[in-house]
Design a protein around this motif. Structure first.
Motif, PDB file in Angstrom:
ATOM      1  N   THR A   1     145.710 -29.389 -10.725  1.00 59.11           N
ATOM      2  CA  THR A   1     145.968 -28.072 -10.134  1.00 59.11           C
ATOM      3  C   THR A   1     146.127 -28.200  -8.619  1.00 59.11           C
ATOM      4  OG1 THR A   1     144.808 -26.963 -11.905  1.00 59.11           O
ATOM      5  CG2 THR A   1     145.022 -25.749  -9.850  1.00 59.11           C
TER       6      THR A   1
ATOM      7  N   SER B   1     147.777 -24.248 -17.375  1.00 58.65           N
ATOM      8  CA  SER B   1     146.653 -25.184 -17.471  1.00 58.65           C
ATOM      9  C   SER B   1     145.578 -24.744 -18.453  1.00 58.65           C
ATOM     10  CB  SER B   1     146.044 -25.394 -16.085  1.00 58.65           C
ATOM     11  OG  SER B   1     145.478 -24.198 -15.618  1.00 58.65           O
TER      12      SER B   1
ATOM     13  N   ASP C   1     151.811 -26.761 -13.917  1.00 55.29           N
ATOM     14  CA  ASP C   1     150.424 -27.260 -13.922  1.00 55.29           C
ATOM     15  C   ASP C   1     149.996 -27.267 -15.390  1.00 55.29           C
ATOM     16  OD1 ASP C   1     147.792 -27.910 -13.400  1.00 55.29           O
ATOM     17  OD2 ASP C   1     147.244 -25.930 -12.648  1.00 55.29           O
TER      18      ASP C   1
HETATM   19 MG   LIG Z   1     143.637 -27.614 -13.482  1.00 61.08          MG
END
Ligand SMILES: [Mg+2]
Ligand SMILES: Nc1ncnc2c1ncn2[C@@H]1O[C@H](COP(=O)(O)OP(=O)(O)OP(=O)(O)O)[C@@H](O)[C@H]1O
Length: 235
Positions: A17, A40, A116
């Protein structure tokens, strides 16, 4: 046609991230139109890091189901012209494979789409990794994290995309004491090009000051902007 930078890893907490957000900011600073997709999972850390968690209420799953327009689910990041945030992490259990159409549409709306991704093999089968032009595998320079990337590479390796390694949280003192691997040894073990080596830097700790964008001076930031420039030059 946009370029898709997919940031992934074999093990959790290695800096995906942090890197995805920092690369997105760097590309936006280079005057590119950038969308950062937080795929994510439920930690949805990007919005928290940016202090945008109460702003982001629409998810790519809402777009995929036809309930809202894609534009409505794109959120400009304050103090960063050219960067918009999209989330695919607000709902539990969204099958990311359902989002392929949305990903294509996102790609048509920017120069660089940064993904991400979730940790490890969760990315398998969801199709997201397969859409990346640049697959960026993040690892710490330790045995467990490198082996986890090795397993991921074995299962996701692609010949039609650029695959590279970013070693994160590197510490020279640890390397000298044999606690961490040499980054070039990491690349050799993984038989994959080394894109960059980001040092340990407290200034990179996410969520310490929500709303603060990564950037500034120091070895970590200059390495991240060097990585971004390298990726942009390949675009
Ligand atoms: Mg992450
Ligand atoms: N180079 C670095 N120096 C210091 N801290 C770092 C560095 N890179 C990342 N961190 C910190 O490590 C923690 C984990 O980073 P991050 O959340 O980016 O990892 P992740 O791979 O996205 O984790 P997850 O698997 O939970 O999604 C964060 O607090 C982040 O700020």
């Amino acid at each position: 046609m946009s370029r898709i930078w997919a940031v992934c890893s074999g093990s959790g907490g290695v800096g995906k991230t942090m890197l995805a957000l920092s690369l997105a900011v760097s590309a936006a600073k280079a005057k590119k139109q950038v969308i950062l997709l937080d795929a994510s999972g439920l930690s949805h850390a990007v919005d928290l890091a940016l202090g945008m968690e109460s702003v982001i209420v629409l998810d790519m799953a809402d777009v995929a189901s036809g309930e809202v327009s894609l534009e409505a689910a794109l959120y400009p990041v304050p103090n960063c012209a050219g960067l918009r945030l999209a989330s695919a992490s607000l709902y539990e259990g969204t099958a990311l494979s359902e989002l392929s159409g949305v990903i294509l549409a996102l790609g048509s709306m920017c120069d660089i789409l940064v993904l991400d991704l979730p940790t490890g093999n969760m990315t398998l089968g969801n199709g997201l990794l397969r859409q990346g032009d640049e697959l960026i595998y993040v690892t710490r320079p330790d045995d467990a994290s490198v082996r986890a990337v090795e397993r991921l590479l074995r299962r996701t390796g692609r010949s039609d995309a650029a695959e590279s390694i970013v070693v994160n949280r590197a510490r020279k003192d640890f390397r000298k004491r044999g606690i961490q691997m040499d980054p070039s040894a990491v690349a050799m073990v993984l038989d994959t090009a080394l894109l960059g080596v980001i040092p340990e830097d407290d200034a990179l700790a996410l969520g310490v000051r929500p709303g603060r964008l990564p950037g500034g001076i120091g070895p970590a930031f200059s390495e991240i902007s060097r990585i971004a420039t390298q990726l942009l030059n390949r675009a």
